[in-house]
Design an enzyme around this catalytic site. Structure first.
Site, short mmCIF file in Angstrom:
data_model
loop_
_atom_site.label_atom_id
_atom_site.label_comp_id
_atom_site.label_asym_id
_atom_site.label_seq_id
_atom_site.Cartn_x
_atom_site.Cartn_y
_atom_site.Cartn_z
N GLY A 292 40.36 83.53 6.54
CA GLY A 292 41.27 82.84 6.24
C GLY A 292 42.11 83.43 6.98
O GLY A 292 42.48 85.13 7.10
N CYS A 293 43.65 83.36 6.72
CA CYS A 293 44.72 84.32 6.94
C CYS A 293 45.05 85.11 6.15
O CYS A 293 45.44 86.34 6.41
CB CYS A 293 46.38 82.95 8.15
SG CYS A 293 46.63 82.03 6.47
N PHE A 294 45.09 84.79 4.74
CA PHE A 294 45.45 85.27 3.64
C PHE A 294 44.15 87.09 3.52
O PHE A 294 44.92 87.85 3.76
CB PHE A 294 45.63 84.50 2.01
CG PHE A 294 46.69 84.01 1.85
CD1 PHE A 294 48.77 84.45 1.87
CD2 PHE A 294 46.77 82.40 2.33
CE1 PHE A 294 49.44 83.73 1.81
CE2 PHE A 294 47.98 81.69 1.71
CZ PHE A 294 49.14 82.10 2.38
N ALA B 234 44.63 89.78 6.12
CA ALA B 234 46.50 90.39 6.01
C ALA B 234 46.17 91.47 4.90
O ALA B 234 46.30 92.31 4.51
CB ALA B 234 47.69 89.28 5.45
#
Lengths: 334, 334, 334, 334
Positions: free
Chosen positions: C145-147, C150
């Protein structure tokens, strides 16, 4: 082929770097601004780990030792001094400033006295769709202004069917990057965000540039009335050209015929938008009419087709490469 | 004086609530939408602790029991059914939809068959600068569209000096709130942010509204060519009107004379912007010319002068109050 | 090597197309969505004249005839059905959905019953900095996932020096494209413009994904408290990780050591920003501390490093190519 | 009651003018900036036709002749000289700068030597929910910083249940107007648009202000770790406070009890957003927890509750008026 970028601090300088990093034929050997003594990664932190090259204090002789062609992304007036020296040293020049775009007389009326009267008369106006042949043999290309690029590509195909006695109006909306990286009140976020306004209506310096090229290319005297607007976006330009037709002709057919073979003009069936061209060298054009009232609607990326990518297209042509070599075609959407 | 707001869910309904909460003469007694059974604070969470009133399911008879005047912020066609019933029950109506703005014939050509042919012929077009007297005696006011408000206030003072045989072009840029609170692709953030494009060029329904009012007020037949653009901002509208003058007259004097006594038109010495009118009922206007080419530049808040605050001005006049009672004048700047 | 893109209608599908068009090793042979019968240029008008390929109605058997690897940019649950069929047909899969990211038990708790229990246990989590070796031998990669991308890249280097008994807080701000191209109230321009708010604080499905990977990679049980915010920008993600150090150590040295050899992690000396990574696969990271209070600050392009370009990096590794082949490194600045 | 505004050029000065124009009890008799010799309409063109008053060159003696209370919207250090002189002339002062917010020692550590040691010790910190009684008797109010206003209103109710040995983290996001109207690189549209980044993490001057007030009001020593972010919006501020609870208590009940009677604090059941408070003096607060991990989420208009409207609330209280007299409550939504 080794190339130099003079004026790397601003937005158009950055765009040149970004295009040329990945260009299959050009190799950046020299980057300069007015101060030097920096790495290009410090000048543009987004380039960290992407390119590692020192920024020099701009010096024409140094350029001539390491590059065959130079892109000048400098303010007008500064540019002509560099261009002159570079040309005398045998370096080809693509000048992104206004210094070689106009006839001497028009230039001096709207800008300042010209200090390179010798070369201005030989420069070629870098609108590839209309000056492709001249560009091949040129050593000095005057890259068009962003507004004239979008306006002329829209207007020129229709000059034969437009009533030149009627007024031509251009309502042109630009992203703020055209106003540059320097701090100005009109590009302060608190001023521009959620805002929109015209500036210099009927008085912008791109108005005579458009009129002159229409006269030169189509031999028509007409009054172009140009009103630029500032949009609360960073990048992109969208133009309405309004004119009056002599007769109710098939305007879509005219547009298709004009750009059938053009790699970087796309004809659209619906009104154009900013985002489909942002990040690319494309000019998108849509046309419609209401009886004899004509609406031509064009969109470009003001920093690319309106400056840096068009400059590299011109360099490609000057150097005998394919027009589209290394030229960005994929938009930033979304 | 007790008033009702029918159609409180959308942006113009919310703006009506916001203005009327602090209005010194009007008292909100009834708020409705199509579903009811909510507090207005649930409908618009920004109103928490500001106003505490139930939202009813819209019902004309209930309105007539508690209010003397109703604002209709409804879709066209829906509006005419409510207006008709309210008028028959003796309630004054300010209708923000298109249903009573046009002549019957023009309306039916551009919208749909009309179901209240009796009242449409008596409605007054709510542009106070031009219909102030008629508004005083009216029970049914058709609040103008946002584009016609900005365009007509700009254009009308110049109709006597404009060459009506030449094309008139209007390039009108609007914030997205004009497209409403409902979910649409063109108002999806991923589409509109950093974007700008025209829609329905030469085909928008506000074009015949502008043409009809020019004809009615100035007895001039002319071709209005209207191109709307969507801006990546929430609120505001800015318009370029381009026309050809019969002679090179003093256009600034004409503008000053036209609106010298107008409380809500401000003449500007520099091009207008969105933010100076956002949050207010003002229409700012600037004018300039290039020989016979005319540029009139107007700006309004599309939700206020283009809808809700103009509606309350109209209500003020209908009820014998001062035009400016409770009308917002202080912009949202910054 | 021939590849397929299943799920081409959305933002991540578009980004895959954009990257793969210019990829030196991968060749797009198949593009599909749920309806088919369109050209990809109609689906994404910005691709006009850039790529000319039909969009098929997604069909795993057809994929297996023309491609060796498939990117699945599909909603969770839909994805597992395609992945299962493709794997059985011998096609390698990079799945951008959540379907293979978690342990079966964690997945079923937070999403839905899993229909491909066989493959979920063999999938490799596609965070190349931490699973590079496993990726080389994998036929099924679960793109993070993107979160989590990061957050984990920021947090993982510090797990040894963080006090795991103290709370770890993550305040993560994302551009709206993470919410997709579908129409939703939170991504309506009138809602999001000039706005910012949290959503699902402490309840977002990416919270267990982060916790699970920290446990797996660092064998630490800790409580991750995750609060996502929506920013009024289209693209980009910026994260604050807050934690408590066991001792006052040199956090900059730890970060440098962790990513010294990583091609796509850049250590920054000043706080990171959205724009320097937008358009690229980079994750920029900055770290600082206030005595024992730790602040780790990371930025990625949510659609690229948070989805599509990371997927292509994973595909590169799975196929034995260089990690960085065809991966975008030049930011959209300005 | 006659009031003066010193420092009318900036955003907070403009907001003071906008509030006081319509205030039922205060009457603006004097407006000044550092140059004078302008009408306020020239300084802020949005005020055309709204208020007609000359802007003077700031002079304390002139103020004392025409006003009983002065609002100082000046840079720190400049402010203390004016405040001192005005107080000695018997004029009440609401100071929007940092000059009287802190204990002398803390001030001099973080700002500069103080030139008005006499009055700093008597100033009252203008957070009405916590200093309401002291404000009634005060002649000198130090208006809180924008970040401390939003952070303290969120944090203070929970200090009794927070584990003060654990770290407290504040992730605070502000619109750019907090950085002022002056031209700066971080508020250049080309920099900030589509961007977001932290600045001065753990080093912002509002961090000691928050710590000092927590200590003074709650007698708790704790480490506040403050990280501000800049958002690409003009107006508004939204704050995450992260802390660790001593026990798993009912945090919603604590919040309700704290602000049950507060006119300008609204408890929200869902996460707060910027737009519901923009244009108003409200502070919206939401709270949630994940076991012992606490998330408090507050939102204010940085120019109003974070500066100018809170200043007028303080003036209301100092002058014996109702707290809410003339204070804006209606948000700019949409």
């Amino acid at each position: 082929m080794n190339v130099a970028i003079i004026g790397a601090s601003g937005y158009t300088g950055l765009e040149l770097v970004k295009i040329l990093i990945n260009h299959p034929k050009f190799n950046i050997t020299y980057i300069a601004n007015s101060t030097g003594e920096q790495n290009v990664q410090d000048l543009h932190p987004c380039l960290k780990d992407v390119i590692d090259i020192e920024v020099s204090k701009a010096d024409a002789k140094e350029v001539s030792k390491v590059a065959d062609l130079a892109f000048l992304a400098l303010p007008h007036k500064t540019s002509m001094f560099f261009a002159k020296e570079l040309l005398e040293l045998g370096v080809k020049v693509v000048d992104l400033s206004a210094d070689y775009r106009l006839d001497l007389e028009t230039y001096e009326k709207h800008y300042c006295p010209h200090e390179d009267k010798e070369h201005i008369k030989d420069s070629v106006y870098g609108l590839p769709e209309y000056y492709g042949e001249e560009l091949k043999a040129s050593n000095l290309v005057a890259n068009p202004g962003c507004f004239p690029t979008a306006a002329l590509l829209a207007l020129l195909p229709f000059m034969d069917v437009i009533d030149a006695d009627a007024q031509i109006f251009i309502d042109a909306k630009t992203g703020m990057s055209g106003a540059g990286k320097g701090l100005k009140e009109i590009t302060h976020f608190g001023h521009l965000n959620e805002n929109c306004h015209s500036y210099n209506p009927f008085k912008h310096r791109h108005m005579p540039e458009i009129e002159e090229k229409v006269k030169l290319l189509k031999d028509v005297d007409c009054q172009i009335n140009f009103v630029p607007y500032l949009l609360p976006v960073t990048r992109g330009m969208i133009v309405s050209v309004f004119a009056t037709l002599k007769e109710e002709v098939d305007v879509k057919e005219i547009l298709n015929n004009a750009y059938n073979d053009s790699e970087f003009v796309r004809i659209r069936e619906t009104p154009v938008d900013l985002k489909s061209t942002a990040g690319t060298n494309y000019c998108d054009i849509f046309v419609d009419r209401n009886k004899k009232a004509l609406f031509i609607n064009s969109s470009i990326d003001n920093l690319l087709r309106g400056a840096s990518s068009q400059a590299v297209v011109n360099a490609n042509i000057m150097c005998g490469f394919e027009e589209g070599e290394g030229i960005p075609k994929i938009a930033y959407v979304p």
